[in-house]
Design an enzyme around this catalytic site. Sequence first.
Site, PDB file in Angstrom:
ATOM      1  N   GLY A  45      41.182  35.331  40.878  1.00  0.00           N
ATOM      2  CA  GLY A  45      39.833  35.785  41.237  1.00  0.00           C
ATOM      3  C   GLY A  45      39.719  37.252  40.835  1.00  0.00           C
ATOM      4  N   GLY A  47      38.000  39.729  41.923  1.00  0.00           N
ATOM      5  CA  GLY A  47      38.041  40.696  43.008  1.00  0.00           C
ATOM      6  C   GLY A  47      39.451  40.891  43.527  1.00  0.00           C
ATOM      7  N   ASN A  49      42.313  40.078  42.095  1.00  0.00           N
ATOM      8  CA  ASN A  49      43.188  40.660  41.060  1.00  0.00           C
ATOM      9  C   ASN A  49      43.004  42.176  40.989  1.00  0.00           C
ATOM     10  OD1 ASN A  49      43.907  38.042  40.337  1.00  0.00           O
ATOM     11  ND2 ASN A  49      42.522  37.946  38.589  1.00  0.00           N
ATOM     12  N   THR A 208      37.025  47.911  27.112  1.00  0.00           N
ATOM     13  CA  THR A 208      38.373  47.472  26.746  1.00  0.00           C
ATOM     14  C   THR A 208      38.278  46.675  25.449  1.00  0.00           C
ATOM     15  OG1 THR A 208      38.216  45.471  28.112  1.00  0.00           O
ATOM     16  CG2 THR A 208      39.143  47.427  29.154  1.00  0.00           C
ATOM     17  N   GLY A 240      42.241  42.275  32.024  1.00  0.00           N
ATOM     18  CA  GLY A 240      41.064  43.129  32.226  1.00  0.00           C
ATOM     19  C   GLY A 240      40.950  43.555  33.683  1.00  0.00           C
ATOM     20  N   ASP A 241      41.291  42.652  34.593  1.00  0.00           N
ATOM     21  CA  ASP A 241      41.255  42.992  36.026  1.00  0.00           C
ATOM     22  C   ASP A 241      42.307  44.052  36.349  1.00  0.00           C
ATOM     23  OD1 ASP A 241      39.298  41.058  36.389  1.00  0.00           O
ATOM     24  OD2 ASP A 241      40.775  39.506  36.870  1.00  0.00           O
TER      25      ASP A 241
HETATM   26  O1  RIB Z   1      39.760  37.591  35.205  1.00  0.00           O
HETATM   27  C1  RIB Z   1      40.648  36.530  35.474  1.00  0.00           C
HETATM   28  C2  RIB Z   1      40.176  35.786  36.677  1.00  0.00           C
HETATM   29  O2  RIB Z   1      38.919  35.206  36.389  1.00  0.00           O
HETATM   30  C3  RIB Z   1      41.067  34.632  37.095  1.00  0.00           C
HETATM   31  O3  RIB Z   1      42.061  35.003  38.014  1.00  0.00           O
HETATM   32  C4  RIB Z   1      40.066  33.616  37.647  1.00  0.00           C
HETATM   33  O4  RIB Z   1      40.224  33.314  38.986  1.00  0.00           O
HETATM   34  C5  RIB Z   1      38.680  34.186  37.331  1.00  0.00           C
HETATM   35  O5  RIB Z   1      38.112  34.776  38.417  1.00  0.00           O
END
Ligand code: RIB
Length: 292
Positions: A45, A47, A49, A208, A240-241
């Site tokens: 997710g 958020g 991450n 990015t 990216g997260d």
């Molecule tokens: O950016 C990667 C994320 O996108 C994954 O972890 C997935 O859950 C989606 O939210």
Amino acid sequence: MAEKTDVASIAVLGSINMDLVTTTDRRPVPGETVLGTGFAMVPGGKGSNQAIAARRAGGAVQFLGAVGDDVFADELRRVLTDSGVGVERLRTVDGPSGVAAIVVDGGGENSIIVVGGANARMTELTDADLAAIAGADILLCQLEIPLDTVAAAARHARANGTTVVLNPSPTQDLPAELWANIDVAVVNSGEAEQLGSALDPVAHLVVTRGADGATYRGPDGKELSQPSPRVDVIDTTGAGDTFTGALAAAWHRGPEYALNWAGTAGALATTKLGASSSIPTADEIRTALPAN
Ligand code: RIB
């Protein structure tokens, strides 16, 4: 507002999903069946991450979000607490948690389908949520929860002097009022193309560019370009997260330092399978950091 310290306090408002990850040499075309090479369930997710990435990169982090009352909820909550992210503002709602069906191919590229579940129930901010946002140095959001909630949080942050960082992903049309409350936008190059001139009002724009690193454009016209460290890519999911969370944790040190820190974190995240499972610690980032 809380006193500012050298450690950024970050309120992350966003999604939390269980990622159902299949690996395959080649992704199927429509109507085709291919054999996979592996399967894993990894908390993810955008958020969650970004919250874990910001925490591991040195921030003090609170997560504002929702899990369901299903078999995934405990594990989703556990990965946040094990990483040291505050979960006082993580609620449990009836029904399923968010899930993401992810396919990773032999080149490390992914395709993702997210089913929102509990994330779609983040329709209201409580007084305690608003206090957490007002007391933080940074509010960090993405777009996997209802847009009205993100807009309300950004409005409240702006009114209380909290810096608003938005990763507008998955990309969608946003109201002008929300853009006006964003201090820093973090997008990938595809999203930058899709959003085009909508990004113009944002004071600090970070793009990015995968293996080509990242670029920055500031309010004074200042521009920076940061190359990415060379790594062997296993899976780009969550890179990216990781970049965005690490950027938020280092933002108070200035864009040049933050880009270098975040770019290194993002590159390291591509060297392992999965989202939360691949996010580096501050020590790992420091060791891999190219000289500024
Ligand atoms: O950016 C990667 C994320 O996108 C994954 O972890 C997935 O859950 C989606 O939210």
